[in-house]
Design an enzyme around this catalytic site. Sequence first.
Site, mmCIF file in Angstrom:
data_model
loop_
_atom_site.group_PDB
_atom_site.id
_atom_site.type_symbol
_atom_site.label_atom_id
_atom_site.label_comp_id
_atom_site.label_asym_id
_atom_site.label_seq_id
_atom_site.Cartn_x
_atom_site.Cartn_y
_atom_site.Cartn_z
ATOM 1 N N LEU A 32 0.832 -1.201 0.000
ATOM 2 C CA LEU A 32 0.000 0.000 0.000
ATOM 3 C C LEU A 32 0.868 1.253 0.000
ATOM 4 O O LEU A 32 0.598 2.202 -0.747
ATOM 5 C CB LEU A 32 -0.938 -0.003 1.209
ATOM 6 C CG LEU A 32 -1.904 1.182 1.273
ATOM 7 C CD1 LEU A 32 -2.842 1.182 0.064
ATOM 8 C CD2 LEU A 32 -2.712 1.161 2.564
ATOM 9 N N LYS A 33 1.878 1.277 0.832
ATOM 10 C CA LYS A 33 2.800 2.422 0.869
ATOM 11 C C LYS A 33 3.390 2.673 -0.516
ATOM 12 O O LYS A 33 3.405 3.817 -1.005
ATOM 13 C CB LYS A 33 3.910 2.149 1.880
ATOM 14 C CG LYS A 33 5.096 3.113 1.821
ATOM 15 C CD LYS A 33 6.220 2.648 2.729
ATOM 16 C CE LYS A 33 7.490 3.467 2.524
ATOM 17 N NZ LYS A 33 7.353 4.858 2.987
ATOM 18 N N LYS B 182 -1.346 12.628 17.716
ATOM 19 C CA LYS B 182 -1.332 11.215 18.096
ATOM 20 C C LYS B 182 -2.735 10.696 18.412
ATOM 21 O O LYS B 182 -3.563 11.387 19.004
ATOM 22 C CB LYS B 182 -0.425 11.001 19.307
ATOM 23 C CG LYS B 182 1.052 11.162 18.990
ATOM 24 C CD LYS B 182 1.569 10.017 18.134
ATOM 25 C CE LYS B 182 3.046 10.198 17.843
ATOM 26 N NZ LYS B 182 3.805 8.985 18.093
ATOM 27 N N HIS C 82 13.527 17.791 22.519
ATOM 28 C CA HIS C 82 12.558 18.060 21.456
ATOM 29 C C HIS C 82 11.321 17.203 21.650
ATOM 30 O O HIS C 82 11.411 16.037 22.044
ATOM 31 C CB HIS C 82 13.158 17.760 20.075
ATOM 32 C CG HIS C 82 12.145 17.807 18.975
ATOM 33 N ND1 HIS C 82 11.529 18.979 18.588
ATOM 34 C CD2 HIS C 82 11.607 16.834 18.205
ATOM 35 C CE1 HIS C 82 10.663 18.712 17.627
ATOM 36 N NE2 HIS C 82 10.685 17.421 17.377
ATOM 37 N N CYS D 33 7.218 16.564 19.763
ATOM 38 C CA CYS D 33 6.407 16.871 18.585
ATOM 39 C C CYS D 33 5.053 16.186 18.655
ATOM 40 O O CYS D 33 4.862 15.243 19.408
ATOM 41 C CB CYS D 33 7.133 16.464 17.299
ATOM 42 S SG CYS D 33 7.592 14.729 17.198
ATOM 43 N N HIS E 79 5.961 18.000 7.949
ATOM 44 C CA HIS E 79 5.202 16.826 7.518
ATOM 45 C C HIS E 79 4.408 17.090 6.240
ATOM 46 O O HIS E 79 3.654 16.239 5.796
ATOM 47 C CB HIS E 79 4.280 16.363 8.641
ATOM 48 C CG HIS E 79 5.048 15.932 9.857
ATOM 49 N ND1 HIS E 79 5.625 14.694 9.975
ATOM 50 C CD2 HIS E 79 5.368 16.602 10.986
ATOM 51 C CE1 HIS E 79 6.260 14.607 11.134
ATOM 52 N NE2 HIS E 79 6.116 15.747 11.756
#
Length: 772
Positions: free
Chosen positions: A26-27, A120, A656, A658, A709
């Site tokens: 699929l990717k 998330k 960091h 995210c 992203h």
Amino acid sequence: MTAKSAAAAARATVYGYPRQGRGRELKKAIEGYWKGRLDADALRTTATGLRRDTWQQLAEAGIHEVPTGDFSYYDHVLDTSVMVGAIPARHRAAVEADALDGYFAMARGTQDVAPLEMTKWFDTNYHYLVPELGPDTVFSTDSAKQVAELGEALALGLTARPVLVGPVTYLLLAKPAPGVAADFDPLTLLDRLLPVYAEVLADLRAAGAEWVQLDEPALVQDRTPAELNAAERAYRVLGGLTDRPKLLVASYFDRLGDALPVLAEAPVEGLALDFAEGAAANLDALAAVGGLPGKRLVAGVVDGRNIWVNDLEKSLALLGTLLGLADRVDVAASCSLLHVPLDAAAERDIAPQVLRWLAFARQKTAEIVTLAKGLGHGTDAIAAQLAANRADLVSRADSALTRDPAVRSRTAATTDADARRSGPYPERAAAQRARLGLPLLPTTTIGSFPQTAELRTARADLRAGRIDSAGYEERIRAEIGEVISFQEKAGLDVLVHGEAERNDMVQYFAERLTGYLTTQHGWVQSYGTRYVRPPVLAGDISRPEPMTVPWTTYAQSLTDRPVKGMLTGPVTMLAWSFVRDDQPLGETARQVALALRDEVGDLEAAGTSVIQVDEPALRETLPLRAADRPAYLAWATEAFRLTTGGVRPDTQIHTHMCYAEFGDIVQAIDDLDADVISLEAARSHMQVARELAEHAYPREAGPGVYDIHSPRVPGVDETAALLRKGLEAIPAERLWVNPDCGLKTRGWPETRASLENLVAAARTVRAEHAGS
């Protein structure tokens, strides 16, 4: 129904399954479509084949009722937004022009249009696209995907159950759309949304659905009376419909708590509960409400989020206690199997005995089927499986891999002083300013630079023996040289070596720490076409030798500007791994922290003046219920300080984070005692900067000024505007300028342009500040 008849009726099912295919087909197909190598028909053909193969494999394994609708090209929450017509205004024209391209534009953005925010999925490592809603949102029904996929499964002669994100969870996951007041509550739209769900349910019934699963994981979190009332109203309305299938309301990731009596009393036919994360609490709550008479209970007794074999005897005992509490008890994993790899049998580099400790999606499916058979037909029917399972559990418990006396002695000897920096922050900050000599609004990046095809080829060549270690290291040094040269030319102030040698920020360290195992094919979806291979933390952790020092010192030899040492922190090492479940997480975190502490010490001794210890997972691993959070944050922040506590005052420690909301952990961020923190902020329009200001956060911070992203390149003016917004919350002398996250997944052209714009924006705003 009696306990005996409830047992006899037991069936095996799953809530969802990995989407990618055995070879991540699929990717590859989606990325081929994005690059123009595949057309839409070819992509759809690949997707149809993957769904067919998954359903047939599940049915052949003994799954009575296969899930449909859980498959997605990018994200199931985005699919839900399409289903209910919640398309942001800025994307409507693209969706109307081409539904597939518009769908991907919502997920990834375009050069001129920003994507939906991504964050998330509860406390997992999966990301979803956040719905944008407002008082003017008009919902409309588009059930084509859900109906079509159900039809595909039924055409194969299978019993199928469509899976939808429930209406309450959908609204609780949403946020106010751009331009909408920040205090707007999307839950006020429930009465508008329910008629759309009613139409979808009617469409699915007409298409042949006997049952529909409505996922409501948001109800396992602490919920207000108003939110619980909304859940009661939602399922009173949906349950009261006449033109609908039977409804199974699924909860997972924790105990259901105050929402359990609400759903137990609702006019729905079934309830699914997590008996891996919240076993005792859910069992007690079920008993307290008198069980689920007349309803179906789906018991999630196989852990859907970790990869260790199930204790079948323990699970059977738990299932036995549930008999009599419902009209029918079915067996499932605790959540969708989306969160684990596909098949452990594909692993060739893990010792066969160790491999028997592991259960990926295919093995978990077999465990579910075995438990359903044992529940329905007695333990004699699964005697061989029970004996083999018992032997595997004993083998793991007795293995030398799991316990190292030297590691345990060192961990036991740690003191509070080991987890404290030398000197208070103001003194450290002065020493660091004197050592580093950085300008106002210093610029940097988060760590990684694009992982090019040449880098991937070099790693493949090394694995295949086409080049030796010396040849590989020469290629890596060349890449580091290019990264350093570009950063100097672009004008960045604090540089990074680019992490060319790292395949993954956790796996790289896992491969170099004793106690970890790594997989070849253990891919798990993070978001869209981004897949990761979480390593397996199987035993006590130690560091045989330095892991990053040679590359960092080589990079530093190429420039007079400071080069950051780059490490992954102990909490993230746990959160992005499949972690041993035979000891408390805090104990495991201390072991990892001590191994990393040794690396920090070696970096400092080699002359590294800035060391970044990334903890992007600190917030995402936060327990879903407030009562469970203090204990977690205590060991998590201690582990970070144990990693960094041994450095000199003039060594600057960065961290960091995210993809998260940080408001509820700002105190924990403070407790890390890092000198500088960088955070994701571009998609949320600097919300995190405001949260830090409200907390009076006293240290330096770099809220991200561009979203890595998305492939779009933000202009200088756009970046400068975000930077000015950051300055409204954080004083200039404490504000850093950086992207949201690492640049590993981006291409070089957009990386160059974006970072050049970032530096130009910083210089513009720096000049404005100097002239004010």
